[in-house]
Write a protein that holds these residues in place. Structure first.
Motif, short mmCIF file in Angstrom:
data_model
loop_
_atom_site.label_atom_id
_atom_site.label_comp_id
_atom_site.label_asym_id
_atom_site.label_seq_id
_atom_site.Cartn_x
_atom_site.Cartn_y
_atom_site.Cartn_z
N MET A 1 51.05 -25.20 40.89
CA MET A 1 51.87 -26.11 40.30
C MET A 1 53.46 -26.23 40.88
O MET A 1 53.65 -27.31 41.48
N LEU A 2 53.77 -24.96 41.32
CA LEU A 2 55.10 -24.95 41.88
C LEU A 2 54.73 -25.60 43.46
O LEU A 2 55.57 -26.34 44.01
N LEU A 3 53.88 -24.87 44.06
CA LEU A 3 53.36 -25.09 45.48
C LEU A 3 53.29 -26.70 45.54
O LEU A 3 53.45 -27.27 46.60
N LEU A 462 57.22 -29.81 32.16
CA LEU A 462 56.73 -28.38 31.63
C LEU A 462 56.06 -28.52 30.43
O LEU A 462 56.61 -29.14 29.52
N ALA A 463 54.93 -28.33 30.38
CA ALA A 463 54.08 -28.15 29.29
C ALA A 463 53.48 -26.78 29.17
O ALA A 463 53.69 -25.85 29.94
N LEU A 464 52.32 -26.39 28.34
CA LEU A 464 51.62 -25.20 27.91
C LEU A 464 51.17 -24.59 29.49
O LEU A 464 51.64 -23.26 29.56
N PRO A 465 50.63 -25.13 30.36
CA PRO A 465 50.22 -24.33 31.33
C PRO A 465 51.41 -23.79 32.30
O PRO A 465 51.24 -22.82 33.02
N GLU A 466 52.49 -24.56 32.50
CA GLU A 466 53.52 -24.06 33.09
C GLU A 466 54.06 -22.88 32.34
O GLU A 466 54.74 -22.03 32.94
N ALA A 467 54.29 -22.96 30.75
CA ALA A 467 54.68 -21.93 30.10
C ALA A 467 54.12 -20.69 30.43
O ALA A 467 54.62 -19.43 30.41
N LEU A 471 55.51 -17.13 32.09
CA LEU A 471 55.62 -15.62 31.49
C LEU A 471 55.44 -14.85 32.45
O LEU A 471 56.22 -13.70 32.66
N ALA A 472 54.50 -14.76 33.20
CA ALA A 472 54.26 -14.10 34.67
C ALA A 472 55.28 -13.85 35.55
O ALA A 472 55.82 -12.75 35.81
N GLU A 473 56.04 -14.99 36.01
CA GLU A 473 57.04 -15.01 36.88
C GLU A 473 58.22 -14.38 36.42
O GLU A 473 58.89 -13.58 36.90
N SER A 474 58.68 -14.80 35.20
CA SER A 474 59.78 -13.84 34.49
C SER A 474 59.24 -12.19 34.14
O SER A 474 60.58 -11.70 34.29
N ARG A 475 58.34 -12.12 33.87
CA ARG A 475 57.95 -10.53 33.74
C ARG A 475 58.52 -9.88 35.01
O ARG A 475 58.94 -8.67 35.21
N ALA A 523 61.10 -16.81 24.66
CA ALA A 523 60.95 -17.67 23.49
C ALA A 523 61.62 -18.87 23.91
O ALA A 523 61.22 -20.11 23.13
N SER A 524 62.57 -19.28 24.72
CA SER A 524 63.22 -20.80 24.79
C SER A 524 62.03 -21.53 25.31
O SER A 524 62.35 -22.62 25.41
N LEU A 525 61.12 -20.96 26.05
CA LEU A 525 59.76 -21.73 26.40
C LEU A 525 59.54 -22.57 25.50
O LEU A 525 58.94 -23.90 25.62
N ASN A 526 59.50 -22.11 24.11
CA ASN A 526 59.12 -23.03 22.88
C ASN A 526 59.78 -24.40 22.94
O ASN A 526 59.33 -25.49 22.30
N ARG A 527 61.04 -24.49 23.40
CA ARG A 527 61.67 -25.80 23.30
C ARG A 527 61.25 -26.80 24.15
O ARG A 527 61.29 -28.04 23.89
N PHE A 528 60.25 -26.48 25.05
CA PHE A 528 59.80 -27.38 25.96
C PHE A 528 58.40 -27.90 25.57
O PHE A 528 57.59 -28.57 26.21
N LEU A 529 57.90 -27.35 24.43
CA LEU A 529 56.23 -27.43 23.96
C LEU A 529 56.18 -28.16 22.74
O LEU A 529 57.17 -27.83 21.78
N ASN A 530 55.34 -29.02 22.44
CA ASN A 530 55.33 -29.80 21.13
C ASN A 530 54.77 -28.76 20.14
O ASN A 530 54.25 -27.56 20.54
N GLN A 531 54.18 -28.91 18.91
CA GLN A 531 54.03 -28.09 17.92
C GLN A 531 52.46 -27.63 18.14
O GLN A 531 52.44 -26.44 18.04
N ASP A 532 51.59 -28.54 18.66
CA ASP A 532 50.17 -27.92 19.12
C ASP A 532 50.48 -26.93 20.20
O ASP A 532 49.61 -25.90 20.18
N GLU A 533 51.08 -27.12 21.02
CA GLU A 533 51.14 -26.07 22.34
C GLU A 533 52.12 -24.95 21.99
O GLU A 533 51.47 -23.96 22.32
#
Length: 672
Positions: A1-3, A462-467, A471-475, A523-533
């Motif tokens: 996605m980034l590339l 940004l949606a679920l795949p990017e989130a 997680l891995a990038e931030s880790r 946890a701030s990734l949740n701000r970019f996701l809808n309820q289902d995501e």
């Protein structure tokens, strides 16, 4: 996605187009709230419209009275002519606004229409008025390389001087000594608040200043030997300028998305003609970023983003305060941003690296890690001789938050728009007349533009795949930092040959602090996701947080063994002043703008606060914004001081308490 996104952006972003915008913007004298700024704003609006973007100029009052949150707006200012001539002992033009806009102290007031003739009195720096108690400065122009505000405060306000000549040049270790740029003029401005006696002033280069200083000293020596000779040089000065109730403008444009949510690119447009890196470069990159993304979206190479992307070109600080304060209903929909400030420099000439500066840790966001990841990819420019690795052909780094630009406001937790910054620092020509277009590199504009466009588009989509990917990038970044922290601690213990219990406890506290911050950021990734995501993301996030806790605990136990301890030392009980347990509650949004604030206090209160800041100089210089960021209405003064210490390594509870007491006097906090 980034590339995938970065590859498409690289094919479409033009460093030369951005350079052309920088060159055009730099032709305008862009002082905040001025006709020259307005002309530059109109150019930017038209450039954005040419790229099929909806663009507008939003005007706010520049009347010296209106406040947006804590920011008092300045009056509009315009100068049509100004010059300074030496007329005794010889005749020579010292400064001319038409030749170099930096030669005038910005926001100077007019002289009499025919100009003024005055003696020039040399001050030895002049920050301290005590050595000049017996000198009559009435009707004179003082010449100083000291702090402009301190000199004006006593020489003009209390001793009757009518103007100031300054040859002050800020020096930067290893980058800039005043003699490295002997002909440069420093960007110098009066910042009137309506409480002071106004004056005019001129700026000289280090070389011209030293020459005038020699004249001053020679005349003083000759006068001491023969009192009939003049004691001071004489000049004729003319300034035709006006301060008046006018307007200040923001330029805005939008790449529309599918929802009302937004990602924002900010860049300040102001500064004297012909400032190029600061910050025509940021504005030029923002305009070209908008064009490139709009073209990619219009052609179908990139899908229409989930969120809109807003461009916001502002007079520094003031324009951001004004925009946010008049769009408070929109703020919750602006999920993140990026600030571009001094991004185009030719590094061979200007010396500084490109920095991806993280938001403050109180912002609690993952966006700094995202920008760092993008920078890593852009930096893969060249291959090693054997083709086994890639590396950059430019200097770059990531760094923690330090503020000083418009992201300072966006990142405040009461605003909640986490924004990293791209900046090049230090810059040899920063805030001088030699920050010109020849110091700007189209290749650097290209790199920064590719980073910016990729960053904002990824956030806009940004949606679920990017989130999951983040997680891995931030880790990875988290584990690097924790490992480095423990490595530094272990090295210090080995150097000292005796681990101090207090040092071990401090390292433990910092590790736990970093872990809590990382939890909040993820946890701030949740701000970019809808309820289902969010429902799908919840178990992945929980699993990641559990892994980080377990890994951190394991690294800590290994660290204890490495430094020869079986367990964490017992924590000593410390007595705490009751005042440090008080809880300050903010009554304002955004960081505190002190413009016009101290003037509301009595002279004794101002003097007491000035003395207080001298006693706590390091904290007074570094800590105020951090203290405000961490004041969430629940933390005590001691707890706020602890958070600041964890973030920047500086603890001064006495300053923290004194600063909050000042804000209380100004009506900006209450105590709970």
């Amino acid at each position: 996605m980034l590339l995938n996104t970065l590859t498409k952006v690289k094919r479409n972003f033009s460093g030369n187009r951005a350079f052309a915008h920088v060159a055009e913007i730099a032709q305008h004298h862009r002082i905040q709230a001025s006709p020259g700024f307005r002309e530059a704003a109109l150019y930017c609006q038209k450039a954005l419209q040419t790229s099929n973007l909806e663009s507008a100029i939003i005007a706010f009052p520049a009347d010296g009275k209106t406040e947006y949150w804590t920011q008092q707006m300045m009056e509009e200012w315009h100068c049509s002519a100004a010059w300074l001539d030496l007329i005794l002992p010889t005749e020579e033009r010292l400064a001319c606004f038409a030749d170099n806009a930096f030669s005038l102290i910005q926001r100077s007031i007019s002289t009499a229409p025919e100009g003024v003739v005055a003696d020039v009195v040399l001050l030895d720096k002049g920050d301290n008025p005590e050595p000049y108690a017996d000198i009559d400065l009435t009707g004179t122009i003082v010449f100083t390389d000291g702090d402009l505000n301190k000199v004006r405060d006593w020489a003009v306000e209390k001793k009757g001087a009518i103007g100031i000549i300054s040859d002050h040049m800020t020096e930067v270790a290893l980058i800039r000594h005043r003699y490295d740029i002997p002909d440069a003029l420093r960007y110098t401005s009066f910042w009137w608040t309506g409480h002071e006696k106004k004056c005019f002033g001129f700026v000289l280069s280090p070389k011209a200043g030293d020459k005038l200083r020699q004249v001053c000293r020679r005349l003083q020596e000759e006068h001491a030997l023969d009192s009939s000779k003049p004691a001071h040089p004489q000049v004729r000065a003319l300034v035709q300028a006006s301060l008046y109730s006018g307007s200040i403008e923001d330029v805005t444009a939008v790449i529309p998305g599918e929802t009302e949510e937004e990602i924002v690119i900010t860049a300040h447009l102001c500064h004297p003609k012909a400032s190029a890196n600061d910050n025509a470069s940021g504005s030029g990159v923002a305009i070209e970023t908008a064009r490139a993304l709009q073209a990619l979206i219009s052609s179908g190479e990139l899908p229409k983003p989930r969120r809109s992307i807003r461009i916001l070109l502002v007079p520094e600080m003031a324009g951001t305060y004004a925009y946010l304060a008049t769009n408070e209903d929109r703020i919750p929909k602006i999920l993140a941003g990026i600030n571009l400030d001094m991004v185009g420099e030719n590094q061979d000439l200007c010396k500084g690296p490109l920095i991806a500066e993280y938001p403050p840790e109180a912002a609690g966001s993952f966006v700094g890690d995202l920008l760092a990841s993008i920078m890593e990819e852009v930096a893969k420019e060249s291959k090693s001789l054997g083709g086994t690795s890639s590396y950059a052909l430019f200097k770059h780094t990531v760094a923690p938050f330090s503020g000083g630009s418009d992201h300072n406001i966006l990142c405040d937790p009461t605003v909640g728009i986490p924004s990293p910054m791209l900046i090049q620092w230090p810059d040899k020509y920063y805030h001088t007349s030699e920050d010109t277009i020849d110091k700007v590199d189209p290749a650097m504009l290209y790199r920064v533009g590719c980073m910016t466009a990729t960053y904002v588009y990824l956030l806009a989509n940004l949606a679920l795949p990017e989130a999951k990917w983040l997680l891995a990038e931030s880790r990875g970044y988290y584990l690097q930092r924790i490992t480095q922290l423990l490595k530094d601690s272990a090295r210090q213990c080995k150097v000292s040959a005796n681990c101090c219990k207090q040092d071990v406890l401090a390292t433990y506290d910092r590790v736990q602090y970093k872990l809590e911050r990382k939890k909040e950021e993820l946890a701030s990734l949740n701000r970019f996701l809808n309820q289902d995501e969010q429902s799908q993301f919840a178990p992945l996030l929980a699993q990641e947080l559990a892994f980080l806790e377990k890994t951190t605990a394991s690294l800590w136990q290994h660290h204890l063994q490495e430094i020869g301890l079986d367990s964490l030392p017992e924590r000593p009980l410390l007595a705490t002043d009751a005042d440090y347990n008080r809880i300050p509650r903010r009554l304002f949004r955004g960081p505190v703008s002190m413009r016009g604030k101290l003037e509301k206090l009595t002279p004794d209160e101002v003097q007491a606060y000035n003395n207080f800041t001298k006693e706590h100089a390091e904290a007074a210089d570094c800590a105020p914004d951090y203290l405000v960021y961490w004041a969430d209405g629940n933390r005590t003064v001691a707890e706020i001081d602890h958070q600041v210490n964890m973030e920047i390594g500086l603890s001064d509870k006495a300053f923290a308490l004194g600063y909050f007491r000042l804000l209380e006097k100004l009506g900006l906090i209450a105590w709970d």
